[in-house]
Scaffold this active site. Structure first.
Site, short mmCIF file in Angstrom:
data_model
loop_
_atom_site.label_atom_id
_atom_site.label_comp_id
_atom_site.label_asym_id
_atom_site.label_seq_id
_atom_site.Cartn_x
_atom_site.Cartn_y
_atom_site.Cartn_z
N TYR A 138 0.84 -1.21 0.00
CA TYR A 138 0.00 0.00 0.00
C TYR A 138 0.87 1.26 0.00
O TYR A 138 0.62 2.21 -0.74
CB TYR A 138 -0.89 -0.04 1.23
CG TYR A 138 -1.86 1.11 1.40
CD1 TYR A 138 -3.02 1.17 0.64
CD2 TYR A 138 -1.61 2.10 2.34
CE1 TYR A 138 -3.92 2.22 0.82
CE2 TYR A 138 -2.50 3.15 2.52
CZ TYR A 138 -3.66 3.21 1.76
OH TYR A 138 -4.54 4.24 1.94
N LYS A 142 1.00 4.21 -2.87
CA LYS A 142 0.58 5.57 -2.51
C LYS A 142 1.68 6.60 -2.78
O LYS A 142 1.39 7.73 -3.15
CB LYS A 142 0.14 5.61 -1.05
CG LYS A 142 -1.22 4.98 -0.80
CD LYS A 142 -2.30 5.64 -1.64
CE LYS A 142 -3.70 5.23 -1.25
NZ LYS A 142 -4.74 5.84 -2.12
#
Length: 398
Positions: A138, A142
Site C-alpha cells: 500500500y 501511494k
C-alpha cells in the site's frame, strides 16, 4: 473493460454541502464509478454509487458530459507484514491505487489538453509518505501516486491542467476496518471534501502540491535536503570511512535547502562540482588529467558567441520529421510532414539542427579552453548549449 479489471472511484464527496454557505463551490461536474466492493476489493454492487448519485440529484445536480475534474479516490487494502505479502497481494494494490489513477487520468488527459483546462486530484496516504508496518504494498503504491502527480503537474502546466495530491485521514468503508468506530465517525469525509473542492476549483492556482488533511486541519508538505558534505579528497578514493566521518554533517538539517524541481536539485549538484574544482578536490581519484582539463576550460564558462542566423526549407523540416519517426499514416503527424497542412510546422526538436549548424561551422572553435573536436559530438550532446534568442545567440555554460 475497466469495470471488470479494477474498482475505480471517480467521485467527490458531497456531504460537506450541509455546512457550505459560499456559492463559490455551488456547481461541480462529477462522474461516479464506485463498484461498491469491500476493503479488499472483493465483490461489487451499485448501492454506494447510487447513494451518491441520489444525493447529487436531490441537490439539483444534472448529468452533463465534460472533463473538467478528475478525482482519483479508489482504494483497497491487503495488509500483511512484508514477509507474508504474496504476489497477488502486491499486484492488486498496485493495480487499484497506482494503475487505476493512471488509467482514469489518461482517459481524461487528451480532453483536458484540448480544452486547455483541467483539475486532477490524486489520493495518497500518510502510509506512503512515512511508511507503516504491514503496508509495504500500500505504501509503495501511494508514494507512486505522488510521483505520478508531480510529473503530471509539470506536463499539464502549459495546458492549464493542475494536479495535486492529498493524504487524507477520513472514515470510509476501507478505514473502518483499521480504525475504532468512534474515530471513523469523528473523521468525517466532510472534513476532507472542502479541500478537494478548493483544489479542483478553476480559481485555485495550486499545482503539484501535497497536503495532509483530516479532522478540520490541513497542512502542506515539502521536501527538505541537508547541505550535505563532500567526502572525497584530491587524488584519493572515496571510502566508507570518509562517509562515516562526515555522517553527522550529512544528516544535519540545519540550514537545509528545499528543492522544488529536478532542475533545482541538479543545479545544486553542479554547484558542488564547481566548488570541488575551486577547492582542489578531485571528482575521481584517477581523474587528475580531467581535473586539469576542467581548470583549463574555465574560461569557456559564460563565454558568449556572436549572433548566428540560419534558414531552412519546408523540405528540410519534413525530412527531419520523417527521420525521427513521423509518418503520413498518423493523422497527428500530418502537420509535420505535409507542407499543405493548414497548421504546418516544424517539430520543436528541429532546433537541434540549427544548433548543430553553429557547431559544424566552426564557431565554437573560438571559445577559449575548449580543445574538442566538435565534429564528433552527437546531437544528443547539445545539452551543453542554451539558445538565448531566436537569432540563435548561444551561451556556453557548465
Amino acid at each position: 473493460m475497466i469495470e471488470e479489471e479494477i474498482p475505480i472511484i471517480w467521485i467527490l464527496y458531497l456531504t460537506y454541502l450541509e455546512d457550505v454557505k459560499n456559492e463559490l463551490f455551488a456547481c461541480f461536474c462529477i462522474a461516479v464509478n464506485d463498484l461498491g466492493g469491500d476493503f479488499k476489493g472483493v465483490g461489487k454492487g451499485s448501492s454506494a454509487a447510487d447513494k451518491v448519485v441520489e444525493e447529487i440529484r436531490r441537490r439539483g445536480g444534472k448529468a452533463v458530459a465534460n472533463y473538467d475534474v478528475v478525482v482519483n479516490n479508489a482504494g483497497i487494502l491487503r495488509d500483511r507484514s512484508f514477509s507474508r505479502i504474496s504476489d497477488e497481494d502486491w499486484d492488486i494494490i498496485q493495480r487499484v491505487h497506482l494503475r487505476g489513477s493512471f488509467q482514469v487520468t489518461r482517459a481524461a488527459w487528451e480532453h483536458m489538453k484540448k480544452q486547455k483546462y483541467g483539475r486532477i486530484l490524486m489520493t495518497s496516504s500518510a502510509s506512503g509518505i512515512y511508511g507503516n508496518f504491514g503496508q509495504a504494498n500500500y505504501s509503495a503504491a501511494k508514494l507512486g501516486i505522488l510521483g505520478l502527480c508531480n510529473t503530471l503537474a509539470i506536463e499539464g502546466r502549459k495546458s492549464n491542467i493542475h494536479c495535486n495530491t492529498i493524504a487524507p485521514n477520513a472514515g470510509s468503508r476501507m478505514t473502518q476496518t483499521v480504525m475504532p468506530q468512534d474515530i471513523v465517525e469523528a473523521l468525517k469525509p466532510d472534513y476532507v471534501a472542502p479541500l478537494v473542492l478548493w483544489l479542483c476549483h478553476e480559481s485555485c492556482e495550486e499545482n503539484g502540491g501535497l497536503f495532509e488533511v483530516g479532522a478540520g486541519w490541513i497542512g502542506k508538505l515539502r521536501w527538505e535536503r541537508t547541505l550535505g558534505a563532500i567526502v572525497r579528497q584530491r587524488n584519493q578514493p572515496m571510502t566508507p570511512e570518509a562517509v562515516r566521518a562526515n555522517w553527522e554533517k550529512i544528516c544535519d538539517f540545519s540550514n537545509a535547502s528545499k528543492p522544488q524541481t529536478i532542475q533545482e536539485s541538479t543545479r545544486s549538484i553542479l554547484e558542488v562540482l564547481h566548488k570541488v574544482d575551486a577547492e582542489g578536490v578531485s571528482q575521481n581519484h584517477t581523474s587528475h588529467k580531467a581535473s586539469t582539463a576542467t581548470s583549463e576550460s574555465a574560461g569557456a564558462v559564460g563565454y558568449r558567441l556572436p549572433s548566428f542566423s540560419s534558414s531552412y526549407t519546408e523540405l528540410q523540416s519534413i525530412m527531419y520529421a520523417l527521420g525521427v519517426g513521423a509518418s503520413v499514416k498518423n493523422p497527428k503527424d500530418m502537420k509535420f510532414v505535409y507542407e499543405g497542412s493548414a497548421d504546418f510546422s516544424c517539430l520543436p526538436t528541429f532546433g537541434v539542427i540549427i544548433a548543430q549548424k553553429s557547431m559544424m561551422n566552426g564557431g565554437l572553435a573560438d571559445v577559449p579552453g575548449l580543445s574538442i573536436d566538435f565534429a564528433k559530438i552527437s546531437a544528443a550532446s547539445m545539452c551543453d548549449l542554451r539558445v538565448d534568442d531566436v537569432n540563435q545567440s548561444l551561451t556556453v555554460f557548465h
